[in-house]
Write an enzyme that holds these catalytic residues in place. Sequence first.
Site, short mmCIF file in Angstrom:
data_model
loop_
_atom_site.label_atom_id
_atom_site.label_comp_id
_atom_site.label_asym_id
_atom_site.label_seq_id
_atom_site.Cartn_x
_atom_site.Cartn_y
_atom_site.Cartn_z
N MET A 76 50.69 19.25 -51.86
CA MET A 76 50.42 19.23 -53.30
C MET A 76 50.14 17.79 -53.70
SD MET A 76 53.25 21.93 -54.81
CE MET A 76 54.59 21.46 -53.70
N GLN A 125 47.55 16.81 -43.76
CA GLN A 125 46.44 17.70 -44.12
C GLN A 125 45.20 16.87 -44.45
OE1 GLN A 125 45.72 19.95 -47.88
NE2 GLN A 125 46.11 21.74 -46.60
N CYS A 163 41.24 24.39 -51.89
CA CYS A 163 41.26 23.73 -53.19
C CYS A 163 40.36 24.45 -54.18
CB CYS A 163 40.82 22.28 -53.04
SG CYS A 163 40.94 21.36 -54.59
N LYS A 176 44.15 26.12 -43.71
CA LYS A 176 44.68 26.74 -44.92
C LYS A 176 43.50 27.09 -45.82
CE LYS A 176 48.26 26.32 -48.47
NZ LYS A 176 47.53 26.33 -49.76
N HIS A 197 46.48 31.38 -48.98
CA HIS A 197 46.94 31.51 -50.35
C HIS A 197 46.22 32.73 -50.91
CE1 HIS A 197 47.91 29.53 -54.47
NE2 HIS A 197 47.90 30.85 -54.55
N ASN A 253 51.05 32.51 -48.37
CA ASN A 253 51.31 31.57 -49.46
C ASN A 253 50.99 32.25 -50.79
OD1 ASN A 253 49.60 28.58 -50.65
ND2 ASN A 253 51.74 29.12 -50.90
N ASP A 293 53.35 32.81 -54.78
CA ASP A 293 54.42 33.48 -55.52
C ASP A 293 55.73 33.58 -54.75
OD1 ASP A 293 52.53 33.69 -57.46
OD2 ASP A 293 52.31 35.87 -57.36
N GLY A 345 54.77 26.37 -52.13
CA GLY A 345 54.20 25.32 -52.95
C GLY A 345 55.00 25.11 -54.22
#
Length: 381
Positions: free
Chosen positions: A24, A77, A108, A148, A178, A210, A212, A234
């Site tokens: 992050m 990353q 992203c 990712k 995600h 990834n 919630d 995250g």
Amino acid sequence: MTRPVSPISIGGLSLDVPVVLAPMAGITNTAFRRLCREYGAGLYVSEMITSRALVERTPESMRLITHHESETPRSIQLYGVDPKTVADAVTLLVAEDRADHIDLNFGCPVPKVTRKGGGAALPWKTELFRGIVEGAVRAAGDIPLTVKMRKGIDADHLTYLEAGRIAEGAGAAAVALHARTASEFYSGQADWSAIRALKETVTSIPVLGNGDIWSADDALRMLAETGADGVVVGRGCLGRPWLFGDLAGAFTGEPRKAEPTLGEVADAFRRHAELLVEFFDSEIRGCRDIRKHVAWYFKGYPVGGELRARLATVESLAELDELLGTLDRSTPYPGEGAEGPRGRAGTPKTPALPEGWLASRELAGGDRTTLVDAELDTSGG
């Protein structure tokens, strides 16, 4: 689900607790990673590093890839849009022994990244995605390299299953999803069924989920519902580094739940500030950086608006100590008020993309021109 969760291997790395701290921007620096490690186990990934900046050895990128001696394994990353530049960045990390694990960001959703064809927009260009992953894997050698990503650009332009197959075929050591599209940003509810579909598609390497995960129970439920091999956490750990202790306990079959008093929260907040001062080698910079964490740490606790405002303008550790000293340290954990979603969710929106980006899965001449400007120091996923 109370039985222990099996350890996983990501290339040569063995994770007894299959938990990954999601990169992050402005959050997962050395200070926060060290703090999280003090509470639990897992793989703690750096802020996203722009490949071009790393190859150019900019002072900020070199600082961000530096780990504290206590950090192991070291995880970095990278973000990039050009196969050669990404491979060169990986080569630098390997040659200089700066990482034990490298992750590539294709998740992203930030408009100024996707507008240039980067981040979650990039896997739409199939061969470009393949070229980046294949080149990075070759450059990484024995260092495990993972990917990712998001589900895709929007509901009509999903890329995750094909991208998962490509990453697997290219030799990636794991893939993480995600379970939202770029258009969803962080809004609504993550689509865990997509993680299950990816796990059914990618069968020879670990699949991590990834989205919630606000508690250890959420993580266990995700694994049960999707079959995923591990989780990526995250926003759920913002202001709650002890979540990694909860996760370690749940995954090893010894469930526990941290319910810190206000005094314990204040101690964690103070420790975070101290580590930030060390990271920035500047008391004023460290104290200014801790300001953005105030609302996350004290969410749900009876800390008045005036004190919160003063904490959000603190400029020294002495001032911070004075303010924290006014708290009633015995105030108990407030329960649900301190739990659940945190961080900005945003709202669904039409993704910003280069002109004509969706017309073809192949790169056109105009696309190549756009990608030249795509590497920005912006993270997310």
